[in-house]
Design a protein around this motif. Structure first.
Motif, PDB file in Angstrom:
ATOM      1  N   ALA A 197       0.817  -1.221   0.000  1.00 40.62           N
ATOM      2  CA  ALA A 197       0.000   0.000   0.000  1.00 40.62           C
ATOM      3  C   ALA A 197       0.854   1.275   0.000  1.00 40.62           C
ATOM      4  CB  ALA A 197      -0.942  -0.003   1.199  1.00 40.62           C
ATOM      5  N   LYS A 198       2.104   1.162   0.432  1.00 44.50           N
ATOM      6  CA  LYS A 198       2.988   2.328   0.469  1.00 44.50           C
ATOM      7  C   LYS A 198       3.683   2.581  -0.862  1.00 44.50           C
ATOM      8  CE  LYS A 198       3.949   1.767   5.425  1.00 44.50           C
ATOM      9  NZ  LYS A 198       4.984   1.452   6.442  1.00 44.50           N
ATOM     10  N   ALA A 199       3.483   1.701  -1.831  1.00 35.99           N
ATOM     11  CA  ALA A 199       4.158   1.845  -3.128  1.00 35.99           C
ATOM     12  C   ALA A 199       3.766   3.156  -3.798  1.00 35.99           C
ATOM     13  CB  ALA A 199       3.813   0.663  -4.032  1.00 35.99           C
ATOM     14  N   ARG A 200       4.735   3.778  -4.446  1.00 36.90           N
ATOM     15  CA  ARG A 200       4.495   5.012  -5.187  1.00 36.90           C
ATOM     16  C   ARG A 200       4.701   4.830  -6.691  1.00 36.90           C
ATOM     17  NH1 ARG A 200       2.216   5.718  -1.418  1.00 36.90           N
ATOM     18  NH2 ARG A 200       2.444   7.261   0.266  1.00 36.90           N
ATOM     19  N   GLU A 201       5.418   3.795  -7.080  1.00 38.27           N
ATOM     20  CA  GLU A 201       5.732   3.629  -8.503  1.00 38.27           C
ATOM     21  C   GLU A 201       5.244   2.308  -9.072  1.00 38.27           C
ATOM     22  OE1 GLU A 201       9.912   4.127  -8.795  1.00 38.27           O
ATOM     23  OE2 GLU A 201       9.903   6.190  -8.025  1.00 38.27           O
ATOM     24  N   SER A 202       5.549   1.204  -8.413  1.00 37.52           N
ATOM     25  CA  SER A 202       5.192  -0.086  -9.009  1.00 37.52           C
ATOM     26  C   SER A 202       5.177  -1.184  -7.956  1.00 37.52           C
ATOM     27  CB  SER A 202       6.194  -0.473 -10.114  1.00 37.52           C
ATOM     28  OG  SER A 202       7.490  -0.677  -9.557  1.00 37.52           O
ATOM     29  N   VAL A 203       4.362  -2.193  -8.229  1.00 31.27           N
ATOM     30  CA  VAL A 203       4.343  -3.421  -7.435  1.00 31.27           C
ATOM     31  C   VAL A 203       4.303  -4.587  -8.417  1.00 31.27           C
ATOM     32  CG1 VAL A 203       3.117  -4.826  -5.724  1.00 31.27           C
ATOM     33  CG2 VAL A 203       3.108  -2.332  -5.529  1.00 31.27           C
ATOM     34  N   ARG A 204       5.255  -5.493  -8.309  1.00 33.76           N
ATOM     35  CA  ARG A 204       5.289  -6.699  -9.137  1.00 33.76           C
ATOM     36  C   ARG A 204       5.151  -7.899  -8.214  1.00 33.76           C
ATOM     37  NH1 ARG A 204       9.373  -3.310 -10.628  1.00 33.76           N
ATOM     38  NH2 ARG A 204       9.144  -2.312 -12.681  1.00 33.76           N
ATOM     39  N   ILE A 205       4.106  -8.662  -8.415  1.00 28.88           N
ATOM     40  CA  ILE A 205       3.750  -9.742  -7.498  1.00 28.88           C
ATOM     41  C   ILE A 205       3.890 -11.087  -8.202  1.00 28.88           C
ATOM     42  CG2 ILE A 205       1.866 -10.774  -6.156  1.00 28.88           C
ATOM     43  CD1 ILE A 205       0.714  -7.895  -5.915  1.00 28.88           C
ATOM     44  N   VAL A 206       4.541 -12.033  -7.536  1.00 23.94           N
ATOM     45  CA  VAL A 206       4.608 -13.421  -7.993  1.00 23.94           C
ATOM     46  C   VAL A 206       3.958 -14.269  -6.918  1.00 23.94           C
ATOM     47  CG1 VAL A 206       6.095 -15.322  -8.716  1.00 23.94           C
ATOM     48  CG2 VAL A 206       6.762 -12.960  -9.224  1.00 23.94           C
ATOM     49  N   SER A 207       2.831 -14.887  -7.234  1.00 28.89           N
ATOM     50  CA  SER A 207       2.096 -15.681  -6.250  1.00 28.89           C
ATOM     51  C   SER A 207       1.408 -16.841  -6.964  1.00 28.89           C
ATOM     52  CB  SER A 207       1.063 -14.819  -5.526  1.00 28.89           C
ATOM     53  OG  SER A 207       0.382 -15.574  -4.531  1.00 28.89           O
ATOM     54  N   PRO A 208       1.749 -18.073  -6.628  1.00 31.47           N
ATOM     55  CA  PRO A 208       1.157 -19.217  -7.330  1.00 31.47           C
ATOM     56  C   PRO A 208      -0.331 -19.374  -7.095  1.00 31.47           C
ATOM     57  CG  PRO A 208       2.446 -19.956  -5.448  1.00 31.47           C
ATOM     58  CD  PRO A 208       2.704 -18.498  -5.597  1.00 31.47           C
ATOM     59  N   TYR A 209      -0.784 -18.979  -5.901  1.00 31.56           N
ATOM     60  CA  TYR A 209      -2.199 -19.066  -5.532  1.00 31.56           C
ATOM     61  C   TYR A 209      -2.635 -17.647  -5.202  1.00 31.56           C
ATOM     62  CZ  TYR A 209      -0.119 -23.651  -4.814  1.00 31.56           C
ATOM     63  OH  TYR A 209       0.610 -24.791  -4.969  1.00 31.56           O
ATOM     64  N   PHE A 210      -3.334 -17.017  -6.121  1.00 26.33           N
ATOM     65  CA  PHE A 210      -3.613 -15.587  -6.032  1.00 26.33           C
ATOM     66  C   PHE A 210      -5.120 -15.357  -6.089  1.00 26.33           C
ATOM     67  CE2 PHE A 210      -4.172 -11.337  -7.934  1.00 26.33           C
ATOM     68  CZ  PHE A 210      -3.408 -10.591  -7.045  1.00 26.33           C
ATOM     69  N   ILE A 211      -5.693 -14.983  -4.956  1.00 26.55           N
ATOM     70  CA  ILE A 211      -7.109 -14.641  -4.886  1.00 26.55           C
ATOM     71  C   ILE A 211      -7.189 -13.251  -4.254  1.00 26.55           C
ATOM     72  CG2 ILE A 211      -9.391 -15.265  -4.030  1.00 26.55           C
ATOM     73  CD1 ILE A 211      -8.442 -18.156  -3.840  1.00 26.55           C
ATOM     74  N   PRO A 212      -7.341 -12.203  -5.061  1.00 24.88           N
ATOM     75  CA  PRO A 212      -7.270 -10.852  -4.492  1.00 24.88           C
ATOM     76  C   PRO A 212      -8.410 -10.527  -3.545  1.00 24.88           C
ATOM     77  CG  PRO A 212      -7.947 -10.766  -6.792  1.00 24.88           C
ATOM     78  CD  PRO A 212      -7.548 -12.185  -6.515  1.00 24.88           C
ATOM     79  N   GLY A 213      -9.605 -11.120  -3.763  1.00 28.94           N
ATOM     80  CA  GLY A 213     -10.744 -10.763  -2.932  1.00 28.94           C
ATOM     81  C   GLY A 213     -11.121  -9.303  -3.138  1.00 28.94           C
ATOM     82  N   GLU A 214     -12.141  -8.872  -2.430  1.00 28.31           N
ATOM     83  CA  GLU A 214     -12.598  -7.491  -2.601  1.00 28.31           C
ATOM     84  C   GLU A 214     -11.582  -6.486  -2.063  1.00 28.31           C
ATOM     85  OE1 GLU A 214     -15.076  -6.347  -4.379  1.00 28.31           O
ATOM     86  OE2 GLU A 214     -15.388  -8.435  -4.969  1.00 28.31           O
ATOM     87  N   ARG A 215     -10.858  -6.859  -0.993  1.00 26.45           N
ATOM     88  CA  ARG A 215      -9.853  -5.938  -0.463  1.00 26.45           C
ATOM     89  C   ARG A 215      -8.737  -5.718  -1.475  1.00 26.45           C
ATOM     90  NH1 ARG A 215      -6.014  -6.718   4.956  1.00 26.45           N
ATOM     91  NH2 ARG A 215      -4.894  -4.757   4.747  1.00 26.45           N
ATOM     92  N   GLY A 216      -8.241  -6.795  -2.062  1.00 29.52           N
ATOM     93  CA  GLY A 216      -7.181  -6.666  -3.057  1.00 29.52           C
ATOM     94  C   GLY A 216      -7.648  -5.926  -4.297  1.00 29.52           C
ATOM     95  N   MET A 217      -8.867  -6.211  -4.736  1.00 30.13           N
ATOM     96  CA  MET A 217      -9.386  -5.510  -5.900  1.00 30.13           C
ATOM     97  C   MET A 217      -9.530  -4.014  -5.629  1.00 30.13           C
ATOM     98  SD  MET A 217      -9.538  -7.522  -8.417  1.00 30.13           S
ATOM     99  CE  MET A 217     -10.020  -6.095  -9.363  1.00 30.13           C
ATOM    100  N   ALA A 218      -9.955  -3.671  -4.422  1.00 29.05           N
ATOM    101  CA  ALA A 218     -10.087  -2.249  -4.085  1.00 29.05           C
ATOM    102  C   ALA A 218      -8.728  -1.549  -4.164  1.00 29.05           C
ATOM    103  CB  ALA A 218     -10.682  -2.097  -2.691  1.00 29.05           C
ATOM    104  N   MET A 219      -7.666  -2.232  -3.717  1.00 29.49           N
ATOM    105  CA  MET A 219      -6.327  -1.640  -3.794  1.00 29.49           C
ATOM    106  C   MET A 219      -5.896  -1.456  -5.245  1.00 29.49           C
ATOM    107  SD  MET A 219      -4.399  -3.728  -0.705  1.00 29.49           S
ATOM    108  CE  MET A 219      -2.833  -2.881  -0.921  1.00 29.49           C
ATOM    109  N   MET A 220      -6.168  -2.452  -6.101  1.00 32.39           N
ATOM    110  CA  MET A 220      -5.756  -2.360  -7.499  1.00 32.39           C
ATOM    111  C   MET A 220      -6.588  -1.343  -8.266  1.00 32.39           C
ATOM    112  SD  MET A 220      -4.724  -6.276  -8.583  1.00 32.39           S
ATOM    113  CE  MET A 220      -5.949  -7.187  -7.663  1.00 32.39           C
ATOM    114  N   GLU A 221      -7.870  -1.299  -7.994  1.00 33.50           N
ATOM    115  CA  GLU A 221      -8.747  -0.372  -8.717  1.00 33.50           C
ATOM    116  C   GLU A 221      -8.578   1.069  -8.235  1.00 33.50           C
ATOM    117  OE1 GLU A 221     -12.288  -3.525  -9.942  1.00 33.50           O
ATOM    118  OE2 GLU A 221     -12.433  -2.406  -8.056  1.00 33.50           O
ATOM    119  N   ALA A 222      -7.964   1.239  -7.057  1.00 33.95           N
ATOM    120  CA  ALA A 222      -7.709   2.589  -6.552  1.00 33.95           C
ATOM    121  C   ALA A 222      -6.559   3.267  -7.281  1.00 33.95           C
ATOM    122  CB  ALA A 222      -7.422   2.543  -5.053  1.00 33.95           C
ATOM    123  N   VAL A 223      -5.775   2.467  -8.030  1.00 29.33           N
ATOM    124  CA  VAL A 223      -4.683   3.030  -8.833  1.00 29.33           C
ATOM    125  C   VAL A 223      -5.293   3.535 -10.142  1.00 29.33           C
ATOM    126  CG1 VAL A 223      -2.475   2.585  -9.953  1.00 29.33           C
ATOM    127  CG2 VAL A 223      -3.043   1.419  -7.805  1.00 29.33           C
TER     128      VAL A 223
END
Length: 521
Positions: free
Chosen positions: A321-347
């Motif tokens: 959440a503190k990122a200012r430029e970029s976040v690159r995520i590697v996760s084999p099991y990735f379920i963002p849920g509504e919280r994760g989607m809210a973070m991504m859609e806020a960008v």
């Protein structure tokens, strides 16, 4: 590999004919990491490998190649003089698992104190190995959150424990290896063939990091937290055994079937020489950096919810959440849920622009957890519309890449758990970005403040992903998902149907997903 129990519910009434229970607990005196190990050979090498001007800095080396990651653990085990502390979710009853246990036995024979914690979910049929190792002097083996049944049949063990489902549904997913309190290896790899490119069917892309300096002291404290937890039981109490010459002889016979050390290249994909060679030279090439260790409390498995709410997941998401430029995520099991989607859609990005967020995960063909994939797939369209760069590892594509590992004739799956934030911070650990890691499992992760480590990671995953993964995109009308496949000859193939999909797969999802809580995935 993770616990997936929902599919059993419909069979419980028919199959559960009786339930086992654990024996009475036995109180054990607290035991802690051995102090004064700085004078050991590994302690001196660690000191000489760190900058002398700033004692607050730790040192790190990335371990992207499976063979080097395994041989690093073996090199440390063979040079340990005082102690080895190891903590794993899974130790396979296979070549890698037996080699690893053999090295622990041999270290104990030299007088090294060996402490081993294993999560008990996948130990079916391994009691002869684990109780045999525990029968040797200087070795103690403990099981995390043990199942009451010692059956050799995995499903039978689970069924016999259904009366205690709320407890056994929580597991220890941590992976940690510490030698002489001087060097430690942490990351995503379990101790089994598929995590070290030794399987003939499926091998995992995975990642570890070697550390020295103050961070190892923090890791030792984290290990002690688990070792002295009431959720960790001595294996002889759970299995009802006692150390004996027969148990030791049985162990020796079992591990005699294991091969020798696996071969590693003289230079890995990052141009690094083997850690064992560097240890022999008296100095390991480490990148100095400050770091934070995130570790879940073992009480996270308490069904009554008494654990600290400051989890590895919440702390890691806080860094994202503190990122200012970029976040690159590697996760084999990735379920963002509504919280994760809210973070991504806020960008906020303009139409047609890409988000600074990149996600690399498994495809339907590469995942070993199809139900997780099916849940993740529900969020793909929203992620793409938010501009997220989304990649899925291809089971036949990744082995073509020279940057992701030596797969032989096997297919590839993703198991690495890592991220880079703002080209400055690196996360490496055991945590997946899903409900199970957030709520059910204990995890461990490192956040390292080092632009110097970010650079090779960016290059490694860019070079590997271009040819080893599908790039997802929206169709021209924005109504469907398409998969780009980049061929070695430069051609780009666009798949309008999901690769590796089948009608049978869809039927399974339709039948099973309604039964599964997202926190179980």
């Amino acid at each position: 590999m993770r616990l997936r129990l929902a599919f059993l519910v419909v069979f419980v009434c028919l199959l559960a004919t009786g339930c086992a229970s654990l024996p009475p607990a036995r109180e054990t005196a607290p035991v802690h990491a051995i102090e004064g190990t700085a004078a050991t050979a590994l302690g001196r090498i660690a000191r000489d490998s760190l900058p002398s001007g700033d004692p607050s800095l730790s040192g790190f080396r990335l371990l992207p190649e499976a063979e080097t990651a395994f041989n690093t653990r073996i090199a440390l085990a063979r040079r340990a003089q005082k102690s080895i502390d190891a903590q794993y979710y899974l130790i396979g009853n296979d070549n890698i698992g037996r080699q690893f246990l053999r090295e622990l036995r041999d270290a104990a024979a030299r007088g090294v104190r060996v402490r081993l914690i294993v999560d008990d979910l996948y130990t079916a049929g391994e009691d002869p190995l684990l109780t045999g190792l525990a029968a040797f002097p200087n070795v103690e083996v403990r099981l995390f959150n043990p199942l009451p049944s010692r059956s050799d049949w995995f499903a039978g063990r689970v069924l016999a424990s259904l009366n205690d489902f709320d407890r056994i549904d929580h597991r220890m997913h941590n992976k940690l290896f510490i030698a002489d309190g001087a060097f430690a290896v942490a990351g995503g790899r379990n101790m089994a063939d598929a995590y070290f490119m030794q399987s003939t069917a499926l091998n995992f892309i995975d990642f570890d990091v070697l550390g020295a300096g103050p961070i190892v002291h923090e890791m030792s404290k984290a290990f002690d937290l688990y070792w002295n937890s009431p959720h960790v039981w001595p294996i002889d109490v759970v299995a009802g055994t006692r150390p004996s010459a027969e148990a030791r002889a049985r162990f020796d016979a079992l591990i005699a079937q294991a091969g020798e050390r696996i071969t590693e290249r003289s230079l890995d994909v990052l141009g690094q020489t083997p850690v064992g060679d560097q240890l022999d030279a008296g100095r390991v090439a480490l990148v100095p950096a400050s770091a934070q260790l995130f570790v879940d409390s073992p009480d996270k498995v308490d069904a009554n919810g008494t654990a600290d709410k400051q989890t590895v997941t919440t702390q890691t998401l806080g860094v994202f959440a503190k990122a200012r430029e970029s976040v690159r995520i590697v996760s084999p099991y990735f379920i963002p849920g509504e919280r994760g989607m809210a973070m991504m859609e806020a960008v906020h990005v303009q139409p047609g622009e890409e988000s600074p967020i990149t996600v690399i995960t498994n495809s339907l063909g590469s995942t070993d957890e199809p139900l997780v994939y099916a849940e993740y797939a529900k969020y793909r369209m929203r992620m793409l519309k938010a501009g997220v760069r989304l990649y899925e590892i291809g089971p036949q594509l990744a082995p073509r890449s020279e940057h992701l590992g030596n797969f032989g004739h096997s297919e590839a799956g993703l198991h690495a758990k890592m991220a880079t934030i703002d080209d400055r911070w690196v996360f490496i650990g055991s945590m997946n970005l899903d409900g199970r890691s957030a709520v059910k499992n204990t995890e461990l992760g490192l956040v390292i403040d080092s632009p110097e480590l970010v650079k090779p990671l960016r290059r490694l995953f860019h070079d590997g992903v271009v040819g080893g993964a599908y790039r997802l995109q929206l169709s021209p009308d924005g109504s469907r998902i398409e998969w780009q496949e980049h061929r070695a000859d430069g051609r780009v193939i666009v798949h309008t149907q999901e690769p590796h999909d089948s009608a049978w797969q869809r039927i399974k999802f339709w039948l099973m997903l309604p039964l599964v809580n997202q926190n179980e995935l």
